[in-house]
Design an enzyme around this catalytic site. Structure first.
Site, PDB file in Angstrom:
ATOM      1  CG  ASP A  34       9.272   9.293  -0.171  1.00  9.14           C
ATOM      2  OD1 ASP A  34       9.597  10.260  -0.890  1.00  9.14           O
ATOM      3  OD2 ASP A  34       8.084   8.996   0.079  1.00  9.14           O
ATOM      4  CG  ASP A  92       7.759   4.700   0.680  1.00 16.87           C
ATOM      5  OD1 ASP A  92       7.733   5.923   0.532  1.00 16.87           O
ATOM      6  OD2 ASP A  92       6.831   3.948   0.290  1.00 16.87           O
ATOM      7  CG  ASP A 106       6.458   6.228  -2.789  1.00 20.03           C
ATOM      8  OD1 ASP A 106       6.018   5.103  -2.452  1.00 20.03           O
ATOM      9  OD2 ASP A 106       6.572   7.167  -1.984  1.00 20.03           O
TER      10      ASP A 106
HETATM   11  P1  GTP Z   1       2.182   3.333  -2.385  1.00 22.29           P
HETATM   12  O1  GTP Z   1       3.443   4.146  -2.333  1.00 22.29           O
HETATM   13  O2  GTP Z   1       1.117   3.988  -3.170  1.00 22.29           O
HETATM   14  O3  GTP Z   1       2.434   1.932  -2.814  1.00 22.29           O
HETATM   15  O4  GTP Z   1       1.596   3.217  -0.904  1.00 22.29           O
HETATM   16  P2  GTP Z   1       2.361   3.452   0.442  1.00 22.29           P
HETATM   17  O5  GTP Z   1       1.579   2.805   1.508  1.00 22.29           O
HETATM   18  O6  GTP Z   1       3.809   3.057   0.325  1.00 22.29           O
HETATM   19  O7  GTP Z   1       2.219   5.027   0.639  1.00 22.29           O
HETATM   20  P3  GTP Z   1       3.306   6.166   0.851  1.00 22.29           P
HETATM   21  O8  GTP Z   1       4.549   5.920   0.100  1.00 22.29           O
HETATM   22  O9  GTP Z   1       2.629   7.460   0.597  1.00 22.29           O
HETATM   23  O10 GTP Z   1       3.611   6.142   2.395  1.00 22.29           O
HETATM   24  C1  GTP Z   1       4.110   5.019   3.089  1.00 22.29           C
HETATM   25  C2  GTP Z   1       3.805   5.146   4.537  1.00 22.29           C
HETATM   26  O11 GTP Z   1       4.584   6.177   5.092  1.00 22.29           O
HETATM   27  C3  GTP Z   1       2.354   5.510   4.816  1.00 22.29           C
HETATM   28  O12 GTP Z   1       1.883   4.769   5.903  1.00 22.29           O
HETATM   29  C4  GTP Z   1       2.373   6.957   5.203  1.00 22.29           C
HETATM   30  O13 GTP Z   1       1.420   7.235   6.194  1.00 22.29           O
HETATM   31  C5  GTP Z   1       3.762   7.124   5.731  1.00 22.29           C
HETATM   32  N1  GTP Z   1       4.285   8.431   5.392  1.00 22.29           N
HETATM   33  C6  GTP Z   1       4.368   9.015   4.187  1.00 22.29           C
HETATM   34  N2  GTP Z   1       4.913  10.228   4.278  1.00 22.29           N
HETATM   35  C7  GTP Z   1       5.186  10.409   5.568  1.00 22.29           C
HETATM   36  C8  GTP Z   1       5.780  11.453   6.317  1.00 22.29           C
HETATM   37  O14 GTP Z   1       6.183  12.501   5.807  1.00 22.29           O
HETATM   38  N3  GTP Z   1       5.910  11.222   7.645  1.00 22.29           N
HETATM   39  C9  GTP Z   1       5.511  10.073   8.245  1.00 22.29           C
HETATM   40  N4  GTP Z   1       5.664   9.900   9.549  1.00 22.29           N
HETATM   41  N5  GTP Z   1       4.954   9.091   7.584  1.00 22.29           N
HETATM   42  C10 GTP Z   1       4.793   9.254   6.273  1.00 22.29           C
HETATM   43 MN    MN Z   2       5.118   4.125  -0.948  1.00 25.14          MN
HETATM   44 MN    MN Z   3       6.382   7.476   0.036  1.00 25.72          MN
END
Ligand code: GTP
Ligand code: MN
Ligand code: MN
Length: 373
Positions: free
Chosen positions: A297, A206, A204
């Site tokens: 997100d 972020d 995704d």
């Molecule tokens: P990919 O998206 O697979 O590339 O990996 P990513 O590391 O970006 O994972 P992800 O998008 O799921 O999450 C990014 C970071 O945000 C991670 O460290 C998660 O722990 C954190 N995270 C995700 N959702 C939440 C949430 O609802 N609350 C908080 N505090 N942190 C979140």
């Molecule tokens: Mn991510």
């Molecule tokens: Mn995410």
């Protein structure tokens, strides 16, 4: 002169937040195997077992060489008997019987497919498996009661399970930036998550959104989302209100709270992909789709919480988990995506940057690109 084989490299620290874990991963075959077992244990609700594998794999991610002999593990932390055995099997036989068994098991494969649907967690995936469902078609045919999010997840399953490229993330960033600055000039929009760690693809995109004048960010997200929606750029979204109450003190429970309380939007964007497939066969050109569904997100943070939010959303998940565990057990401090609290002095510790937070914790600063634990 000492024998080369006796020269020990620097010792690897126990907590992942004390290590520099850059890309690439020199031990992918081994980390994949351990992560499959961690996931399988999680599907089976064996939290302790899952954590043991989930802590061993990142140790191998952090070292800048390939482990080729079982004995190489002797100088490494976080390896229990079971994880050692898996590494031994793979280094000696080329593969692990146990990992192969998991990979071929109907349960693991089914839960993997189901939990790959946006909006479907491990519990739901398992319930469906228990009910005898096995494929996405089963879900579609049975007219299973899905919520709106799962409905969208199922509809866009293929797109959402194909990796988001860095180029696509940059395009989304332009779209988001344009929408945010339209309503709040001076706002800061930061790409976080895996891309902030230097990954070339992700599941995704972020974003953190803030404004240097605290308070200006209030009411922003609803305007941005409404506008994006009116432009036909959103295939799905759900918003969450800000529910953060600034505490005067924090309990250990606050660091176990995985979810944060920021105003946020979890969405599926419709990204135009013009021209890319133009050259492909001339037949049925009108059937070629010129857009792709992408998970995005959006998180809005007050400026004073921005460094904590940035540290919390940059990841990796394991790095975050370890930061919080280190804070509690080694420093008697509580860390989450909003704040840092010192339970010995009973004070909140403010920060202007991620560097400040590492300093409060008495940790060396680790660059985002070195947080790929
Ligand atoms: P990919 O998206 O697979 O590339 O990996 P990513 O590391 O970006 O994972 P992800 O998008 O799921 O999450 C990014 C970071 O945000 C991670 O460290 C998660 O722990 C954190 N995270 C995700 N959702 C939440 C949430 O609802 N609350 C908080 N505090 N942190 C979140
Ligand atoms: Mn991510
Ligand atoms: Mn995410």
């Amino acid at each position: 002169e000492s024998d080369a084989s006796e020269v020990e490299g620097p010792t690897v620290p126990v907590y992942a937040c004390q290590r520099r874990t850059a890309l690439p991963n020199w031990n992918q075959i081994l980390t994949d195997a351990l992560e499959i077992l961690a996931e399988e244990a999680e599907f089976g609700n064996s939290e302790g077992r899952s954590l043991a594998f989930a802590r061993a794999a990142p140790v191998l991610r952090s070292i800048p060489y390939a482990v080729t002999r079982f004995e190489d593990l002797n100088s490494l932390p976080c390896f229990g008997a079971h994880s050692r055995k898996i590494v031994q099997e793979i280094t000696e036989d080329g593969s692990s019987v146990e990992v192969q068994r998991v990979l071929h098991s109907e349960r693991y494969r089914t839960l993997k497919v189901f939990s790959g649907i946006f909006g479907v967690g491990k519990k739901t995936a398992d319930r469906w498996y228990q009910e005898g469902l096995r494929t996405l078609d089963d879900l579609r045919k049975k007219e299973k009661k899905l919520n709106r999010q799962q409905e969208a997840g199922l509809q866009h399953y293929t797109d959402l399970n194909s990796p988001v490229t860095r180029l696509e993330a940059d395009k989304i960033q332009h779209v988001v930036q344009d929408a945010v600055l339209r309503f709040l000039p001076g706002a800061i929009i930061t790409l976080t998550g895996g891309f902030q760690r230097g990954k070339q693809s992700g599941h995704d995109v972020d974003f953190l959104i803030t404004h240097p004048t605290e308070g200006k960010e209030m009411g922003l997200l609803i305007k941005v989302v409404s506008w994006l929606s009116s432009q036909g750029l959103l295939l799905y979204h759900h918003m969450k209100q800000n529910s953060y109450k600034e505490p005067t003190q924090m309990s250990v429970q606050a660091s176990k709270d995985r979810l944060d309380h920021f105003e946020s939007c979890f969405s599926i964007f419709k990204l135009d992909t013009p021209n890319e497939q133009m050259e492909s066969s001339s037949t049925a050109a009108e059937n070629i789709r010129n857009w792709k569904a992408l998970r995005v997100d959006l998180v809005v943070t007050p400026f004073s919480q921005y460094p904590f939010a940035l540290l919390g959303w940059t990841g990796s998940k394991h790095f975050e988990r370890e930061l919080r565990r280190f804070a509690v057990h080694e420093r008697k401090m509580i860390l989450n995506s909003h704040a840092l609290y010192d339970t010995k002095q009973n004070v909140m510790l403010p920060a202007h940057s991620e560097e400040d937070i590492f300093a409060h914790l008495g940790l060396d600063y680790i660059l985002p690109t070195e947080r790929n634990a």
